[in-house]
Scaffold this active site. Structure first.
Site, PDB file in Angstrom:
ATOM      1  N   HIS A 187       0.851  -1.191   0.000  1.00 26.64           N
ATOM      2  CA  HIS A 187       0.000   0.000   0.000  1.00 26.64           C
ATOM      3  C   HIS A 187       0.887   1.241   0.000  1.00 26.64           C
ATOM      4  O   HIS A 187       1.952   1.249   0.601  1.00 26.64           O
ATOM      5  CB  HIS A 187      -0.907   0.018   1.251  1.00 26.64           C
ATOM      6  CG  HIS A 187      -2.062   0.943   1.129  1.00 26.64           C
ATOM      7  ND1 HIS A 187      -1.965   2.268   1.410  1.00 26.64           N
ATOM      8  CD2 HIS A 187      -3.337   0.737   0.705  1.00 26.64           C
ATOM      9  CE1 HIS A 187      -3.128   2.856   1.200  1.00 26.64           C
ATOM     10  NE2 HIS A 187      -3.971   1.950   0.765  1.00 26.64           N
TER      11      HIS A 187
ATOM     12  N   ASP B 172      -8.039  -5.091  -0.337  1.00 23.75           N
ATOM     13  CA  ASP B 172      -8.505  -5.925  -1.459  1.00 23.75           C
ATOM     14  C   ASP B 172      -8.182  -7.403  -1.281  1.00 23.75           C
ATOM     15  O   ASP B 172      -8.649  -8.229  -2.073  1.00 23.75           O
ATOM     16  CB  ASP B 172      -7.873  -5.415  -2.756  1.00 23.75           C
ATOM     17  CG  ASP B 172      -8.380  -4.029  -3.101  1.00 23.75           C
ATOM     18  OD1 ASP B 172      -7.562  -3.102  -3.247  1.00 23.75           O
ATOM     19  OD2 ASP B 172      -9.615  -3.870  -3.175  1.00 23.75           O
TER      20      ASP B 172
END
Ligand code: SDX
Length: 428
Positions: free
Chosen positions: A307, A364
């Site tokens: 991320h 996700d």
């Protein structure tokens, strides 16, 4: 800490004010930089070190794995609030009273219909069209059917555009899925809750009454809350910069949908499931895929990992991982993909390549496992992300317009050819 930063360029010192936020984040305000230095600018590919705005909506602490919407922790909101309540909080800044929430939902229901001509646009798409491309087109097309929602300067006009899109977007989502599966394009019921209505519009068969399953309602409500906003991510920054030209709300949202589609962003939830399916087909050989993810010559990345901001666990991933176990158990679904995901996560968290780069599961990584258990097709996963992110995009667009932010127009450093005379085609 001093309230100024000093920059020395060509022996000349320049001072710039420091901006400190309510969570003690500090930024250098360089809005006079070009002027005082005779044209010097900054460059920061991917804006890894550059803030685009001041915002009061969402706070992230990537090192501590903190996410808050308007000061409330994502953990509390996911547990105690519902999605429409969180949408109101993000957009208007406060948790609504029951009367305000009821009025908000009632105003949204007034617009929970879509001009039948939109079906003609939908019909023009091939069944193989990716739902994100269809959704982006239909969202932009809504402008044509709601022209008053374009030039919104007053807060009242803005409110009307907001409740319109909150009423119509779930219909576009449901119709996009139903069209792909050859199901009639129908409506839900104004007697249902916001999320219950979404499920009914998505799944109701024409020949049966739709029976609400509270497990699915709670799971979807929680997933939508977890996806609702995430400060200046790629798609939200897109919505803000498109909106900064005073393009209408629906056109700005359509651009955000297109940005979210990418597999490095919201498209990752679909890519995770495809990756896990691939590993399962390949005999569950997670070590082979870990090696591929670490091999610089291999474009393969461990989808759902890493991320830009979180260098710790994505707090949403933690909540979704627990929810995945609960939903699958409640639904009585055995999914070997979940076991592969957990095995992959365990290996990555023990592998120095991932540990050194602080690559953890993100939002996700597990969400697709729940969507799949709910009967949502893989190609619709990113559409579900967009459905959740809608109130976040709206809140950020509204904040940008109310704060009268200037049009977004970054500079560049030119690295092309210097001036050269035109060459006649016979001399090239
Ligand atoms: C979302 O921004 C947001 O808030 C987004 C989001 C939201 O709610 O809006 O949180 C939603 O988009 C989540 C992210 C979903 N994307 C994926 O899961 C795709 C896989 N992840 C990567 O592509 C990547 O981690 C990004 C795009 C998410 C972040 O990329 P960065 O911050 O630009 O990091 P990077 O590419 O510079 O990587 C740093 C290092 C590199 O290795 P080195 O050059 O240092 O040797 O980490 C490696 C990368 O190669 N790396 C990975 C990896 N992610 C980063 N290696 C293998 N697998 C990965 N997934």
């Amino acid at each position: 800490m001093s309230d100024k930063a000093t920059l020395e360029i060509n022996g000349q010192k320049h001072e710039f004010p420091l901006v400190t936020g309510t969570e003690n984040e500090v930024a250098i305000n360089i809005k006079t930089l070009r002027g005082v230095t005779g044209g010097v600018t900054t460059i920061d590919p991917g804006y890894k070190n550059t803030g685009s705005c001041e915002s009061a909506i969402t706070f992230l602490d990537g090192e501590k794995g903190i996410l808050r919407y308007r000061g409330y922790s994502i953990e509390e909101l996911a547990e105690k609030a519902d999605f429409l309540e969180v949408a109101y909080l993000l957009i208007f800044g406060e948790l609504p009273t029951s009367e305000k929430l009821e009025q908000f939902h009632s105003d949204i229901k007034k617009h929970a219909v879509v001009d039948d001509d939109v079906k003609k646009i939908l019909d023009a798409f091939p069944k193989a069209a990716h739902p994100m491309g269809v959704l982006a087109s239909l969202t932009s097309a809504l402008t044509a059917f709601n022209p008053t929602s374009v030039n919104v300067d007053s807060e009242e006009e803005m409110y009307n555009a907001i409740v319109r899109i909150l009423g119509k977007f779930p219909i576009l989502v449901a119709w996009t899925m139903r069209k792909k599966h050859g199901m009639p394009l129908d409506y839900g019921s104004s007697s249902l809750g916001y999320v219950e209505n979404i499920l009914q519009m998505m799944f109701k068969r024409p020949d049966e009454d739709y029976v609400q399953n509270p497990i699915l309602v709670n799971a979807l409500d929680k997933l939508l809350i977890l996806h609702a906003d995430h400060e200046q991510n790629c798609s939200t920054s897109t919505v803000r910069i498109v909106g900064s030209s005073h393009a209408g709300l629906f056109a700005s949202l359509s651009s955000g949908i297109s940005a979210l589609w990418g597999p490095l962003h919201g498209g990752a939830n679909q890519a995770v499931l495809e990756m896990l399916e691939g590993i399962k087909e390949d005999g569950g050989d997670t070590k082979k895929y870990m090696a591929k993810a670490k091999d610089k010559s291999d474009p393969f990345r461990l989808m759902g990992f890493g991320h830009r901001v979180y260098k710790n666990f994505d707090p949403r991933a933690k909540i979704i991982k627990v929810a995945a176990d609960e939903v699958l158990a409640d639904l009585g679904v055995e999914d070997p993909i979940l076991d592969i995901a957990k095995g992959l996560e365990k290996e990555a968290l023990e592998d120095s390549y991932f540990v050194d780069r602080k690559l953890y599961p993100n939002v996700d990584f597990y969400s697709g496992i729940i969507y799949r258990a709910m009967g949502i097709p893989t190609e619709m996963f990113t559409v579900m992300f967009a459905l959740g992110r809608l109130p976040g995009w709206i809140s950020q667009w509204r904040e940008m317009r109310l704060r009268k932010e200037p049009i977004g127009r970054p500079r560049q450093i030119y690295i092309g050819e210097t001036h050269r005379p035109f060459k006649d085609i016979n001399n090239r």
